[in-house]
Design an enzyme around this catalytic site. Structure first.
Site, PDB file in Angstrom:
ATOM      1  N   GLN A 243      -9.681  -3.914  -3.986  1.00  0.00           N
ATOM      2  CA  GLN A 243     -10.992  -3.443  -3.556  1.00  0.00           C
ATOM      3  C   GLN A 243     -12.010  -3.652  -4.673  1.00  0.00           C
ATOM      4  O   GLN A 243     -13.123  -4.146  -4.438  1.00  0.00           O
ATOM      5  CB  GLN A 243     -10.916  -1.955  -3.174  1.00  0.00           C
ATOM      6  CG  GLN A 243     -12.241  -1.370  -2.734  1.00  0.00           C
ATOM      7  CD  GLN A 243     -12.762  -1.987  -1.439  1.00  0.00           C
ATOM      8  OE1 GLN A 243     -12.075  -1.980  -0.442  1.00  0.00           O
ATOM      9  NE2 GLN A 243     -13.982  -2.521  -1.459  1.00  0.00           N
TER      10      GLN A 243
ATOM     11  N   ASP B  63     -17.314   6.839  -2.560  1.00  0.00           N
ATOM     12  CA  ASP B  63     -16.072   6.694  -1.794  1.00  0.00           C
ATOM     13  C   ASP B  63     -15.817   8.025  -1.096  1.00  0.00           C
ATOM     14  O   ASP B  63     -16.372   9.065  -1.474  1.00  0.00           O
ATOM     15  CB  ASP B  63     -14.926   6.344  -2.770  1.00  0.00           C
ATOM     16  CG  ASP B  63     -13.615   6.022  -2.065  1.00  0.00           C
ATOM     17  OD1 ASP B  63     -13.609   5.840  -0.835  1.00  0.00           O
ATOM     18  OD2 ASP B  63     -12.574   5.973  -2.759  1.00  0.00           O
TER      19      ASP B  63
ATOM     20  N   HIS C 266      -6.840   0.774  -7.112  1.00  0.00           N
ATOM     21  CA  HIS C 266      -7.099  -0.041  -5.917  1.00  0.00           C
ATOM     22  C   HIS C 266      -7.771  -1.343  -6.397  1.00  0.00           C
ATOM     23  O   HIS C 266      -8.960  -1.579  -6.153  1.00  0.00           O
ATOM     24  CB  HIS C 266      -7.983   0.742  -4.951  1.00  0.00           C
ATOM     25  CG  HIS C 266      -7.988   0.212  -3.543  1.00  0.00           C
ATOM     26  ND1 HIS C 266      -7.287  -0.916  -3.153  1.00  0.00           N
ATOM     27  CD2 HIS C 266      -8.642   0.646  -2.420  1.00  0.00           C
ATOM     28  CE1 HIS C 266      -7.497  -1.139  -1.870  1.00  0.00           C
ATOM     29  NE2 HIS C 266      -8.309  -0.215  -1.405  1.00  0.00           N
TER      30      HIS C 266
ATOM     31  N   ARG D 160       0.897  -1.179   0.000  1.00  0.00           N
ATOM     32  CA  ARG D 160       0.000   0.000   0.000  1.00  0.00           C
ATOM     33  C   ARG D 160       0.918   1.205   0.000  1.00  0.00           C
ATOM     34  O   ARG D 160       1.642   1.456   0.981  1.00  0.00           O
ATOM     35  CB  ARG D 160      -0.915  -0.001   1.217  1.00  0.00           C
ATOM     36  CG  ARG D 160      -1.540   1.361   1.449  1.00  0.00           C
ATOM     37  CD  ARG D 160      -2.704   1.340   2.370  1.00  0.00           C
ATOM     38  NE  ARG D 160      -3.847   0.732   1.737  1.00  0.00           N
ATOM     39  CZ  ARG D 160      -5.115   0.904   2.098  1.00  0.00           C
ATOM     40  NH1 ARG D 160      -5.396   1.675   3.127  1.00  0.00           N
ATOM     41  NH2 ARG D 160      -6.099   0.310   1.465  1.00  0.00           N
TER      42      ARG D 160
ATOM     43  N   ARG E 264     -13.391  -8.539   0.792  1.00  0.00           N
ATOM     44  CA  ARG E 264     -11.954  -8.289   0.612  1.00  0.00           C
ATOM     45  C   ARG E 264     -11.164  -9.547   0.970  1.00  0.00           C
ATOM     46  O   ARG E 264     -10.219  -9.918   0.286  1.00  0.00           O
ATOM     47  CB  ARG E 264     -11.488  -7.118   1.494  1.00  0.00           C
ATOM     48  CG  ARG E 264     -11.978  -5.748   1.087  1.00  0.00           C
ATOM     49  CD  ARG E 264     -11.370  -5.288  -0.233  1.00  0.00           C
ATOM     50  NE  ARG E 264      -9.922  -5.260  -0.219  1.00  0.00           N
ATOM     51  CZ  ARG E 264      -9.172  -4.249   0.235  1.00  0.00           C
ATOM     52  NH1 ARG E 264      -9.756  -3.162   0.692  1.00  0.00           N
ATOM     53  NH2 ARG E 264      -7.848  -4.309   0.204  1.00  0.00           N
TER      54      ARG E 264
ATOM     55  N   CYS F 210     -16.548   1.630  -0.300  1.00  0.00           N
ATOM     56  CA  CYS F 210     -15.376   0.789   0.020  1.00  0.00           C
ATOM     57  C   CYS F 210     -14.849   1.034   1.441  1.00  0.00           C
ATOM     58  O   CYS F 210     -14.005   0.268   1.906  1.00  0.00           O
ATOM     59  CB  CYS F 210     -14.285   1.001  -1.017  1.00  0.00           C
ATOM     60  SG  CYS F 210     -13.793   2.714  -1.197  1.00  0.00           S
TER      61      CYS F 210
HETATM   62  N1   CP Z   1     -11.171   0.111   1.498  1.00  0.00           N
HETATM   63  C1   CP Z   1      -9.941   0.040   2.027  1.00  0.00           C
HETATM   64  O1   CP Z   1      -8.935  -0.121   1.317  1.00  0.00           O
HETATM   65  O2   CP Z   1      -9.929   0.100   3.386  1.00  0.00           O
HETATM   66  P1   CP Z   1      -8.617   0.376   4.265  1.00  0.00           P
HETATM   67  O3   CP Z   1      -8.067   1.711   3.860  1.00  0.00           O
HETATM   68  O4   CP Z   1      -9.086   0.323   5.680  1.00  0.00           O
HETATM   69  O5   CP Z   1      -7.618  -0.723   3.952  1.00  0.00           O
END
Ligand code: CP
Length: 300
Positions: free
Chosen positions: A131, A219, A128, A101, A287, A259
């Site tokens: 997701q 989002d 992403h 990430r 997820r 998300c």
């Molecule tokens: N949706 C998502 O990626 O959640 P986090 O940022 O909590 O990982």
């Protein structure tokens, strides 16, 4: 060089749909996964905070028989200037895969290129995909057919909008991006979507977009790292709030997705978030199952 998963465009339509089918089958019958990561160590590298990505990957690697190693930038010598290329070349001597990430998508590309082991995008500034895979799994679980109308309300230039656009091409639904003219999706993403056979439209009229929607998605308006632009973005995005008025335009059977994390009464009203149409916590659970399918696909 092993295969990585940095964007949904790296999958064929058949692979995308097979991953969703596998995730749904594994959710129904967890023992069917077996232990495909037995003896394998996977780094989970975080430059940014996370709840769902951290939980789902750590649990998924453990349940598939592997060893998850959670690392933040502060844990590594990267925080003291060691470059990503050297870090990646060291990682390949110890690990079988990396989930990252990161702030910049280029970091993931460098990790993949210098490590040579599979790298999974757990969120970058551009995409992403994990997701989005869980999101389209949630559509399939709710029997949303190909050819349906998927409406995204919010920042069309965001990593989430980009991944949903690419996923729509594989899923076979029409995607409508309701977004201000200042926040259009990146041109290269639209070009890739067109190449994949996607049907994408962009509008500044959220109410018209929501008409007869099968899926309404939003989002958070201010992503991690965008705090300086918070005032401007909230002003631009206010007309795109997912509220009762938009919900009333959609089909009765519409599913509402987000998300997470959510800023209630900003991008989505509390009443829509809590409505029977919302499948947001199934989406969050998915997820885990989608992550398992990706890990198995790349690392088995
Ligand atoms: N949706 C998502 O990626 O959640 P986090 O940022 O909590 O990982």
């Amino acid at each position: 060089m092993s295969r990585s998963f940095l964007s949904l465009s790296s999958l064929t339509r058949e692979e995308f749909n097979a991953l969703i089918d596998r995730a749904i089958a594994g959710k129904k019958n967890p023992s069917a996964w077996g232990r495909p990561l037995e003896g394998k160590s996977i780094a989970l590298f975080f430059e940014k905070p996370s709840t769902r990505t951290r939980l789902s990957f750590e649990v998924a690697v453990y349940q598939l028989g592997g060893q998850p190693l959670v690392l933040t930038g502060q844990d590594l010598q990267i925080s003291r200037g060691e470059d990503i290329a050297d870090t990646a070349r060291v990682m390949r001597r110890y690990l079988h895969g990396i989930m990252g990430r990161v702030r910049s998508h280029e970091t993931l590309e460098a990790l993949a290129s210098y490590s040579g082991i599979p790298v999974i995008n757990g969120l970058s500034d551009k995409f992403h995909p994990c997701q989005a895979l869980a999101d389209y799994m949630t559509l399939r679980e709710n029997s949303v057919p190909a050819g349906s109308r998927f409406v995204f309300c919010g920042d069309g230039s965001s990593n989430m909008a980009h991944s949903l656009i690419l996923g729509s091409a594989h899923y076979g639904c029409e995607i409508v991006i309701a977004t201000p003219a200042e926040l259009l999706p990146a041109a290269d993403v639209l070009t890739i979507a067109a190449r994949l056979g996607g049907k994408v439209s962009i509008t500044q009229d959220a109410k018209a977009a929501a008409k007869d929607a099968d899926v309404l998605y939003t989002d958070v308006w201010v992503s991690m790292g965008e705090e300086a632009q918070a005032y401007e973005k909230k002003k631009l995005l206010a007309p795109y709030q997912l509220n009762e008025s938009l919900l009333a335009q959609a089909k009765k059977s519409v599913i509402v997705l987000h998300c997470l994390p959510a800023h209630k009464d900003e991008e989505i009203t509390e009443s829509v978030f809590e409505s029977p149409n919302a499948k947001i916590f199934d989406q969050a659970e998915n997820r885990l199952h989608a992550q398992k399918a990706v890990l198995e696909f790349l690392l088995k």
